[in-house]
Design an enzyme around this catalytic site. Sequence first.
Site, PDB file in Angstrom:
ATOM      1  N   CYS A 251       3.451   9.560   0.727  1.00  0.00           N
ATOM      2  CA  CYS A 251       3.433  10.589  -0.312  1.00  0.00           C
ATOM      3  C   CYS A 251       2.009  11.015  -0.660  1.00  0.00           C
ATOM      4  O   CYS A 251       1.826  11.935  -1.446  1.00  0.00           O
ATOM      5  CB  CYS A 251       4.158  10.101  -1.572  1.00  0.00           C
ATOM      6  SG  CYS A 251       3.212   8.901  -2.518  1.00  0.00           S
ATOM      7  N   CYS A 273       3.330   3.309  -0.933  1.00  0.00           N
ATOM      8  CA  CYS A 273       3.555   2.908  -2.318  1.00  0.00           C
ATOM      9  C   CYS A 273       4.519   1.729  -2.378  1.00  0.00           C
ATOM     10  O   CYS A 273       5.547   1.728  -1.703  1.00  0.00           O
ATOM     11  CB  CYS A 273       4.204   4.052  -3.107  1.00  0.00           C
ATOM     12  SG  CYS A 273       3.149   5.455  -3.368  1.00  0.00           S
TER      13      CYS A 273
END
Lengths: 297, 258, 376
Positions: A251, A273
């Site tokens: 992302c 993440c």
Amino acid sequence: MTMPLHTEARAAGYNFAFLDEQTKRALRRALLKAVAIPGYQVPFASREMPMPFGWGTGGIQVTASLIGPDDVLKVIDQGSDDTTNAVSIRKFFRRMTGVRTTERTEEATIVQTRHRVPERALSDDQILVYQVPIPEPLRYLEPRETETRKLHALSEYGLMHVKLYEDIARHGHIATTYAYPVMVGDRYVMDPSPIPKFDNPKMHRMRSLQLFGAGREQRVYAVPPFTSVRSLDFEDHPFAVQTWDQTCALCGAGDSFLDEIVTDDRGGRMFVCSDSDYCSRRRGDGETDPARGAAAE
Amino acid sequence: MNDTPLLQVEGLSKRFGRIAACDDIGFDLHDGEVLGIVGESGSGKTTLLRCLSALIAPDRGTVRYRMRDGSRRDVFALSEPERRLLMRTDWGFVHQNPRDGLRAHVSAGANVAERLMAVGARHYGEIRERATDWLARVEVDTARIDDAPRTFSGGMQQRVQIARNLVTHPRLVFMDEPTGGLDVSVQARLLDLLRGLTADLGLSAVIVTHDLAVARLLSHRLMVMRGGQVVEAGLTDQVLDDPQHPYTQLLVNSVLQP
Amino acid sequence: MYVAVKGGERAIDAAHDWLAEERRGDQAIPELTVGQIEGQLSLAVDRVMAEGSLFDRELAATAIKQARGDLIEAIFLVRAYRTTLSRFGYAEPVDTEKMAVKRRISAAFKDLPGGQVLGPTFDYTHRLIDLGLAEPGLEVEGAAPPPDDPAAPAHDDLMSPPRVVALLDDEGLLEQERPGPGDGDPGDITRQPLSFPADRGERLQALARGDEGYLLSLGYSTQRGYGRTHPFAGEIRHGAVAVEYVPPELGFPIVVGEIEVTECQLINQFAGSRERPPQFTQGYGLAFGHGERKAMSMALVDRALRSEELGEEIGAPAQDQEFVLAHADNVQATGFVEHLKLPHYVDFQSELELIRKLRDRWETPGQSEMRAEAAE
């Protein structure tokens, strides 16, 4: 909702949320005491749960004592909704309560977590429930509970700083990276559970209530909303969090805790993440890394 | 100097079963004064020291201490937090075996620095400087500040223990056979150091020893104990050079033979 | 590739299906019944009841079946079930003196009122594997009739002999365990968490549900000199006792059932102290079902934990109540040991960062202090 919510639990002969109402009340009394004395470890008569001790029984009991039919539950482990233990706990509560579960952090009224604080800031109508393996921050410095209780009572925390001193003397910096001890409300030294120290600053003056449950060790403790939570340090060696040179490969986030994923046996690595909801939402928001092709599961 | 005694002991008694380990003991200790307590093992001198330093409670009697603010307090009437604070700031306790007075698994520097951090010091650089300074004062090689005490010789461990106690500038130090178990040459140098430190710092001290030579070197006054009672007390030189009590005479003759 | 780090519900479901298949084993062999387990693996059932802290033979047998014979797993199942049971109140203390004994022995006296009753015991058997048991069908229903031993009581003529430890009462040579005037009701470790120092009632509760193997080793260590207690097996008895309950609306006790227990009273030498004369002291053990090893181990450890109260020198692991009690529960212990299987990616990641940093520093000599990381 008009549907019978916990039909499965009832049908199997279990009370709503597994625990009987009296046990829940006893737990809530302990939690109220914990809220009244931020950072203080309150003993409670922990029950055997259908999961093993060490697998989140403390957090599960705290959640079970609080959850009502209108709650929306999110469960994460290592930041992710989809790790095996998170799946198992979520399933347990679905069976035993029939409440709605979610992966979206802002939708949840209760977030039960193991080893992470969500990246997205929580609001004042949410409760964060931590699973705690060892509630006593002084345990590895002084194994005896009779002694550590006294040290807490008298605010004798010199020993904790001996450990930090040793780190600096040996490594040049404080070498504790997770379960980094904090001072709560300028009174009690507390173990924040094994969250990475990256998450410690999020606990400080957090808007939501933070509850901690240690099932095997029979302790609960709490940080009420807007309470000061300071990571222990020295004036000339201030507390600092982990940073990465990389951003999330999926992302592109540069502000989140990154897990290292081994992609092959030739040293290939990628960083993504650890907070799966944060990551997928950012991708949904359009900030996608061009390198990512087939992300679908 | 203050006219009021720093430590005032009255009617102190402690029994273990039928045995009276300390029987009605009293004395005053003034600022800068070093009191030696001698006797053979079983004479009650160690029990007395443990009572004086509040490690165990006596059956009867009082131990009054003049606090830093000048008030005189019964040590056993202090609350636990007060007593613990007193013990890690204004008092020191040097054990015969350094293992009892040191944390074996943390560095010499941290051992010395612990008391500072316990009373709120939070600047690493300053804490380390003071630890270094104290190690130098007790003549420990400061290059070894990050080594664990277990890697030190017995004499060096004892020096670290002394530094650990003195770093908060206590006014009163209890010592239990501080040179026991050491080689004679090591003992001699340690005694020199202790004599220098007590004089330089104006320390008051109570030293328990079975070794009359140690008592002669370090203490101004002497109490001779036997069977839980003080059989003779006075200035050290007087007691040792002109003993009055037959037991003291026996002790002096048997130990100080050339 | 990223999918590989995800767990997912499907994987768990599949794993559990596989588990059910493994539990059933070879389909060509008839499935075990709970009744068979209850009847023929009765000592396993007893252990699960004892450490599961719930007297229910059928439930324990079912748990053993579900756990594929893993007794600690079965204990865990029983405990988790026990959690959900509502509590009517506390039963009256069981009176083991009125036990209908199947077995009762004393190593302290050769003969005594009520006699030595061997009962069904492995003691004095030769530990030779009976290969006959491996042949199906040789063991027919109605097993061998009990040996015709005139010294042993007939099966239906069970009796309640007096307690051995009471025999020494007259001379005052053995401390008698009677509630004192100041003693309140004992604590309840399932309602109030164990806190240290724990009193004897709480300690015994923790030991009663403690792991048999752990207590065995600790008890054994006291015999080998780590906290010696000079024990004699004063009395070991096994049999059935009545459970009585006083319903508030009645105000008198009624018998609500019968349970089998094993009790061990050790007699230990004690040299005396300032407060107490030299006398014999006791260590106590009690277990559900027939659990002699458990009851004896418990009694050894109970006595070792009384060292402090009796003013004896402390130093051995078995005398250290924080150590002993904090690690006795196998459900707690198993959970925490096995939780190492859970992912620790985040913590490991943090450690990985640290090791890399330390390595950099190690490989770059002369670099005195790490620069502080970016402040929070």
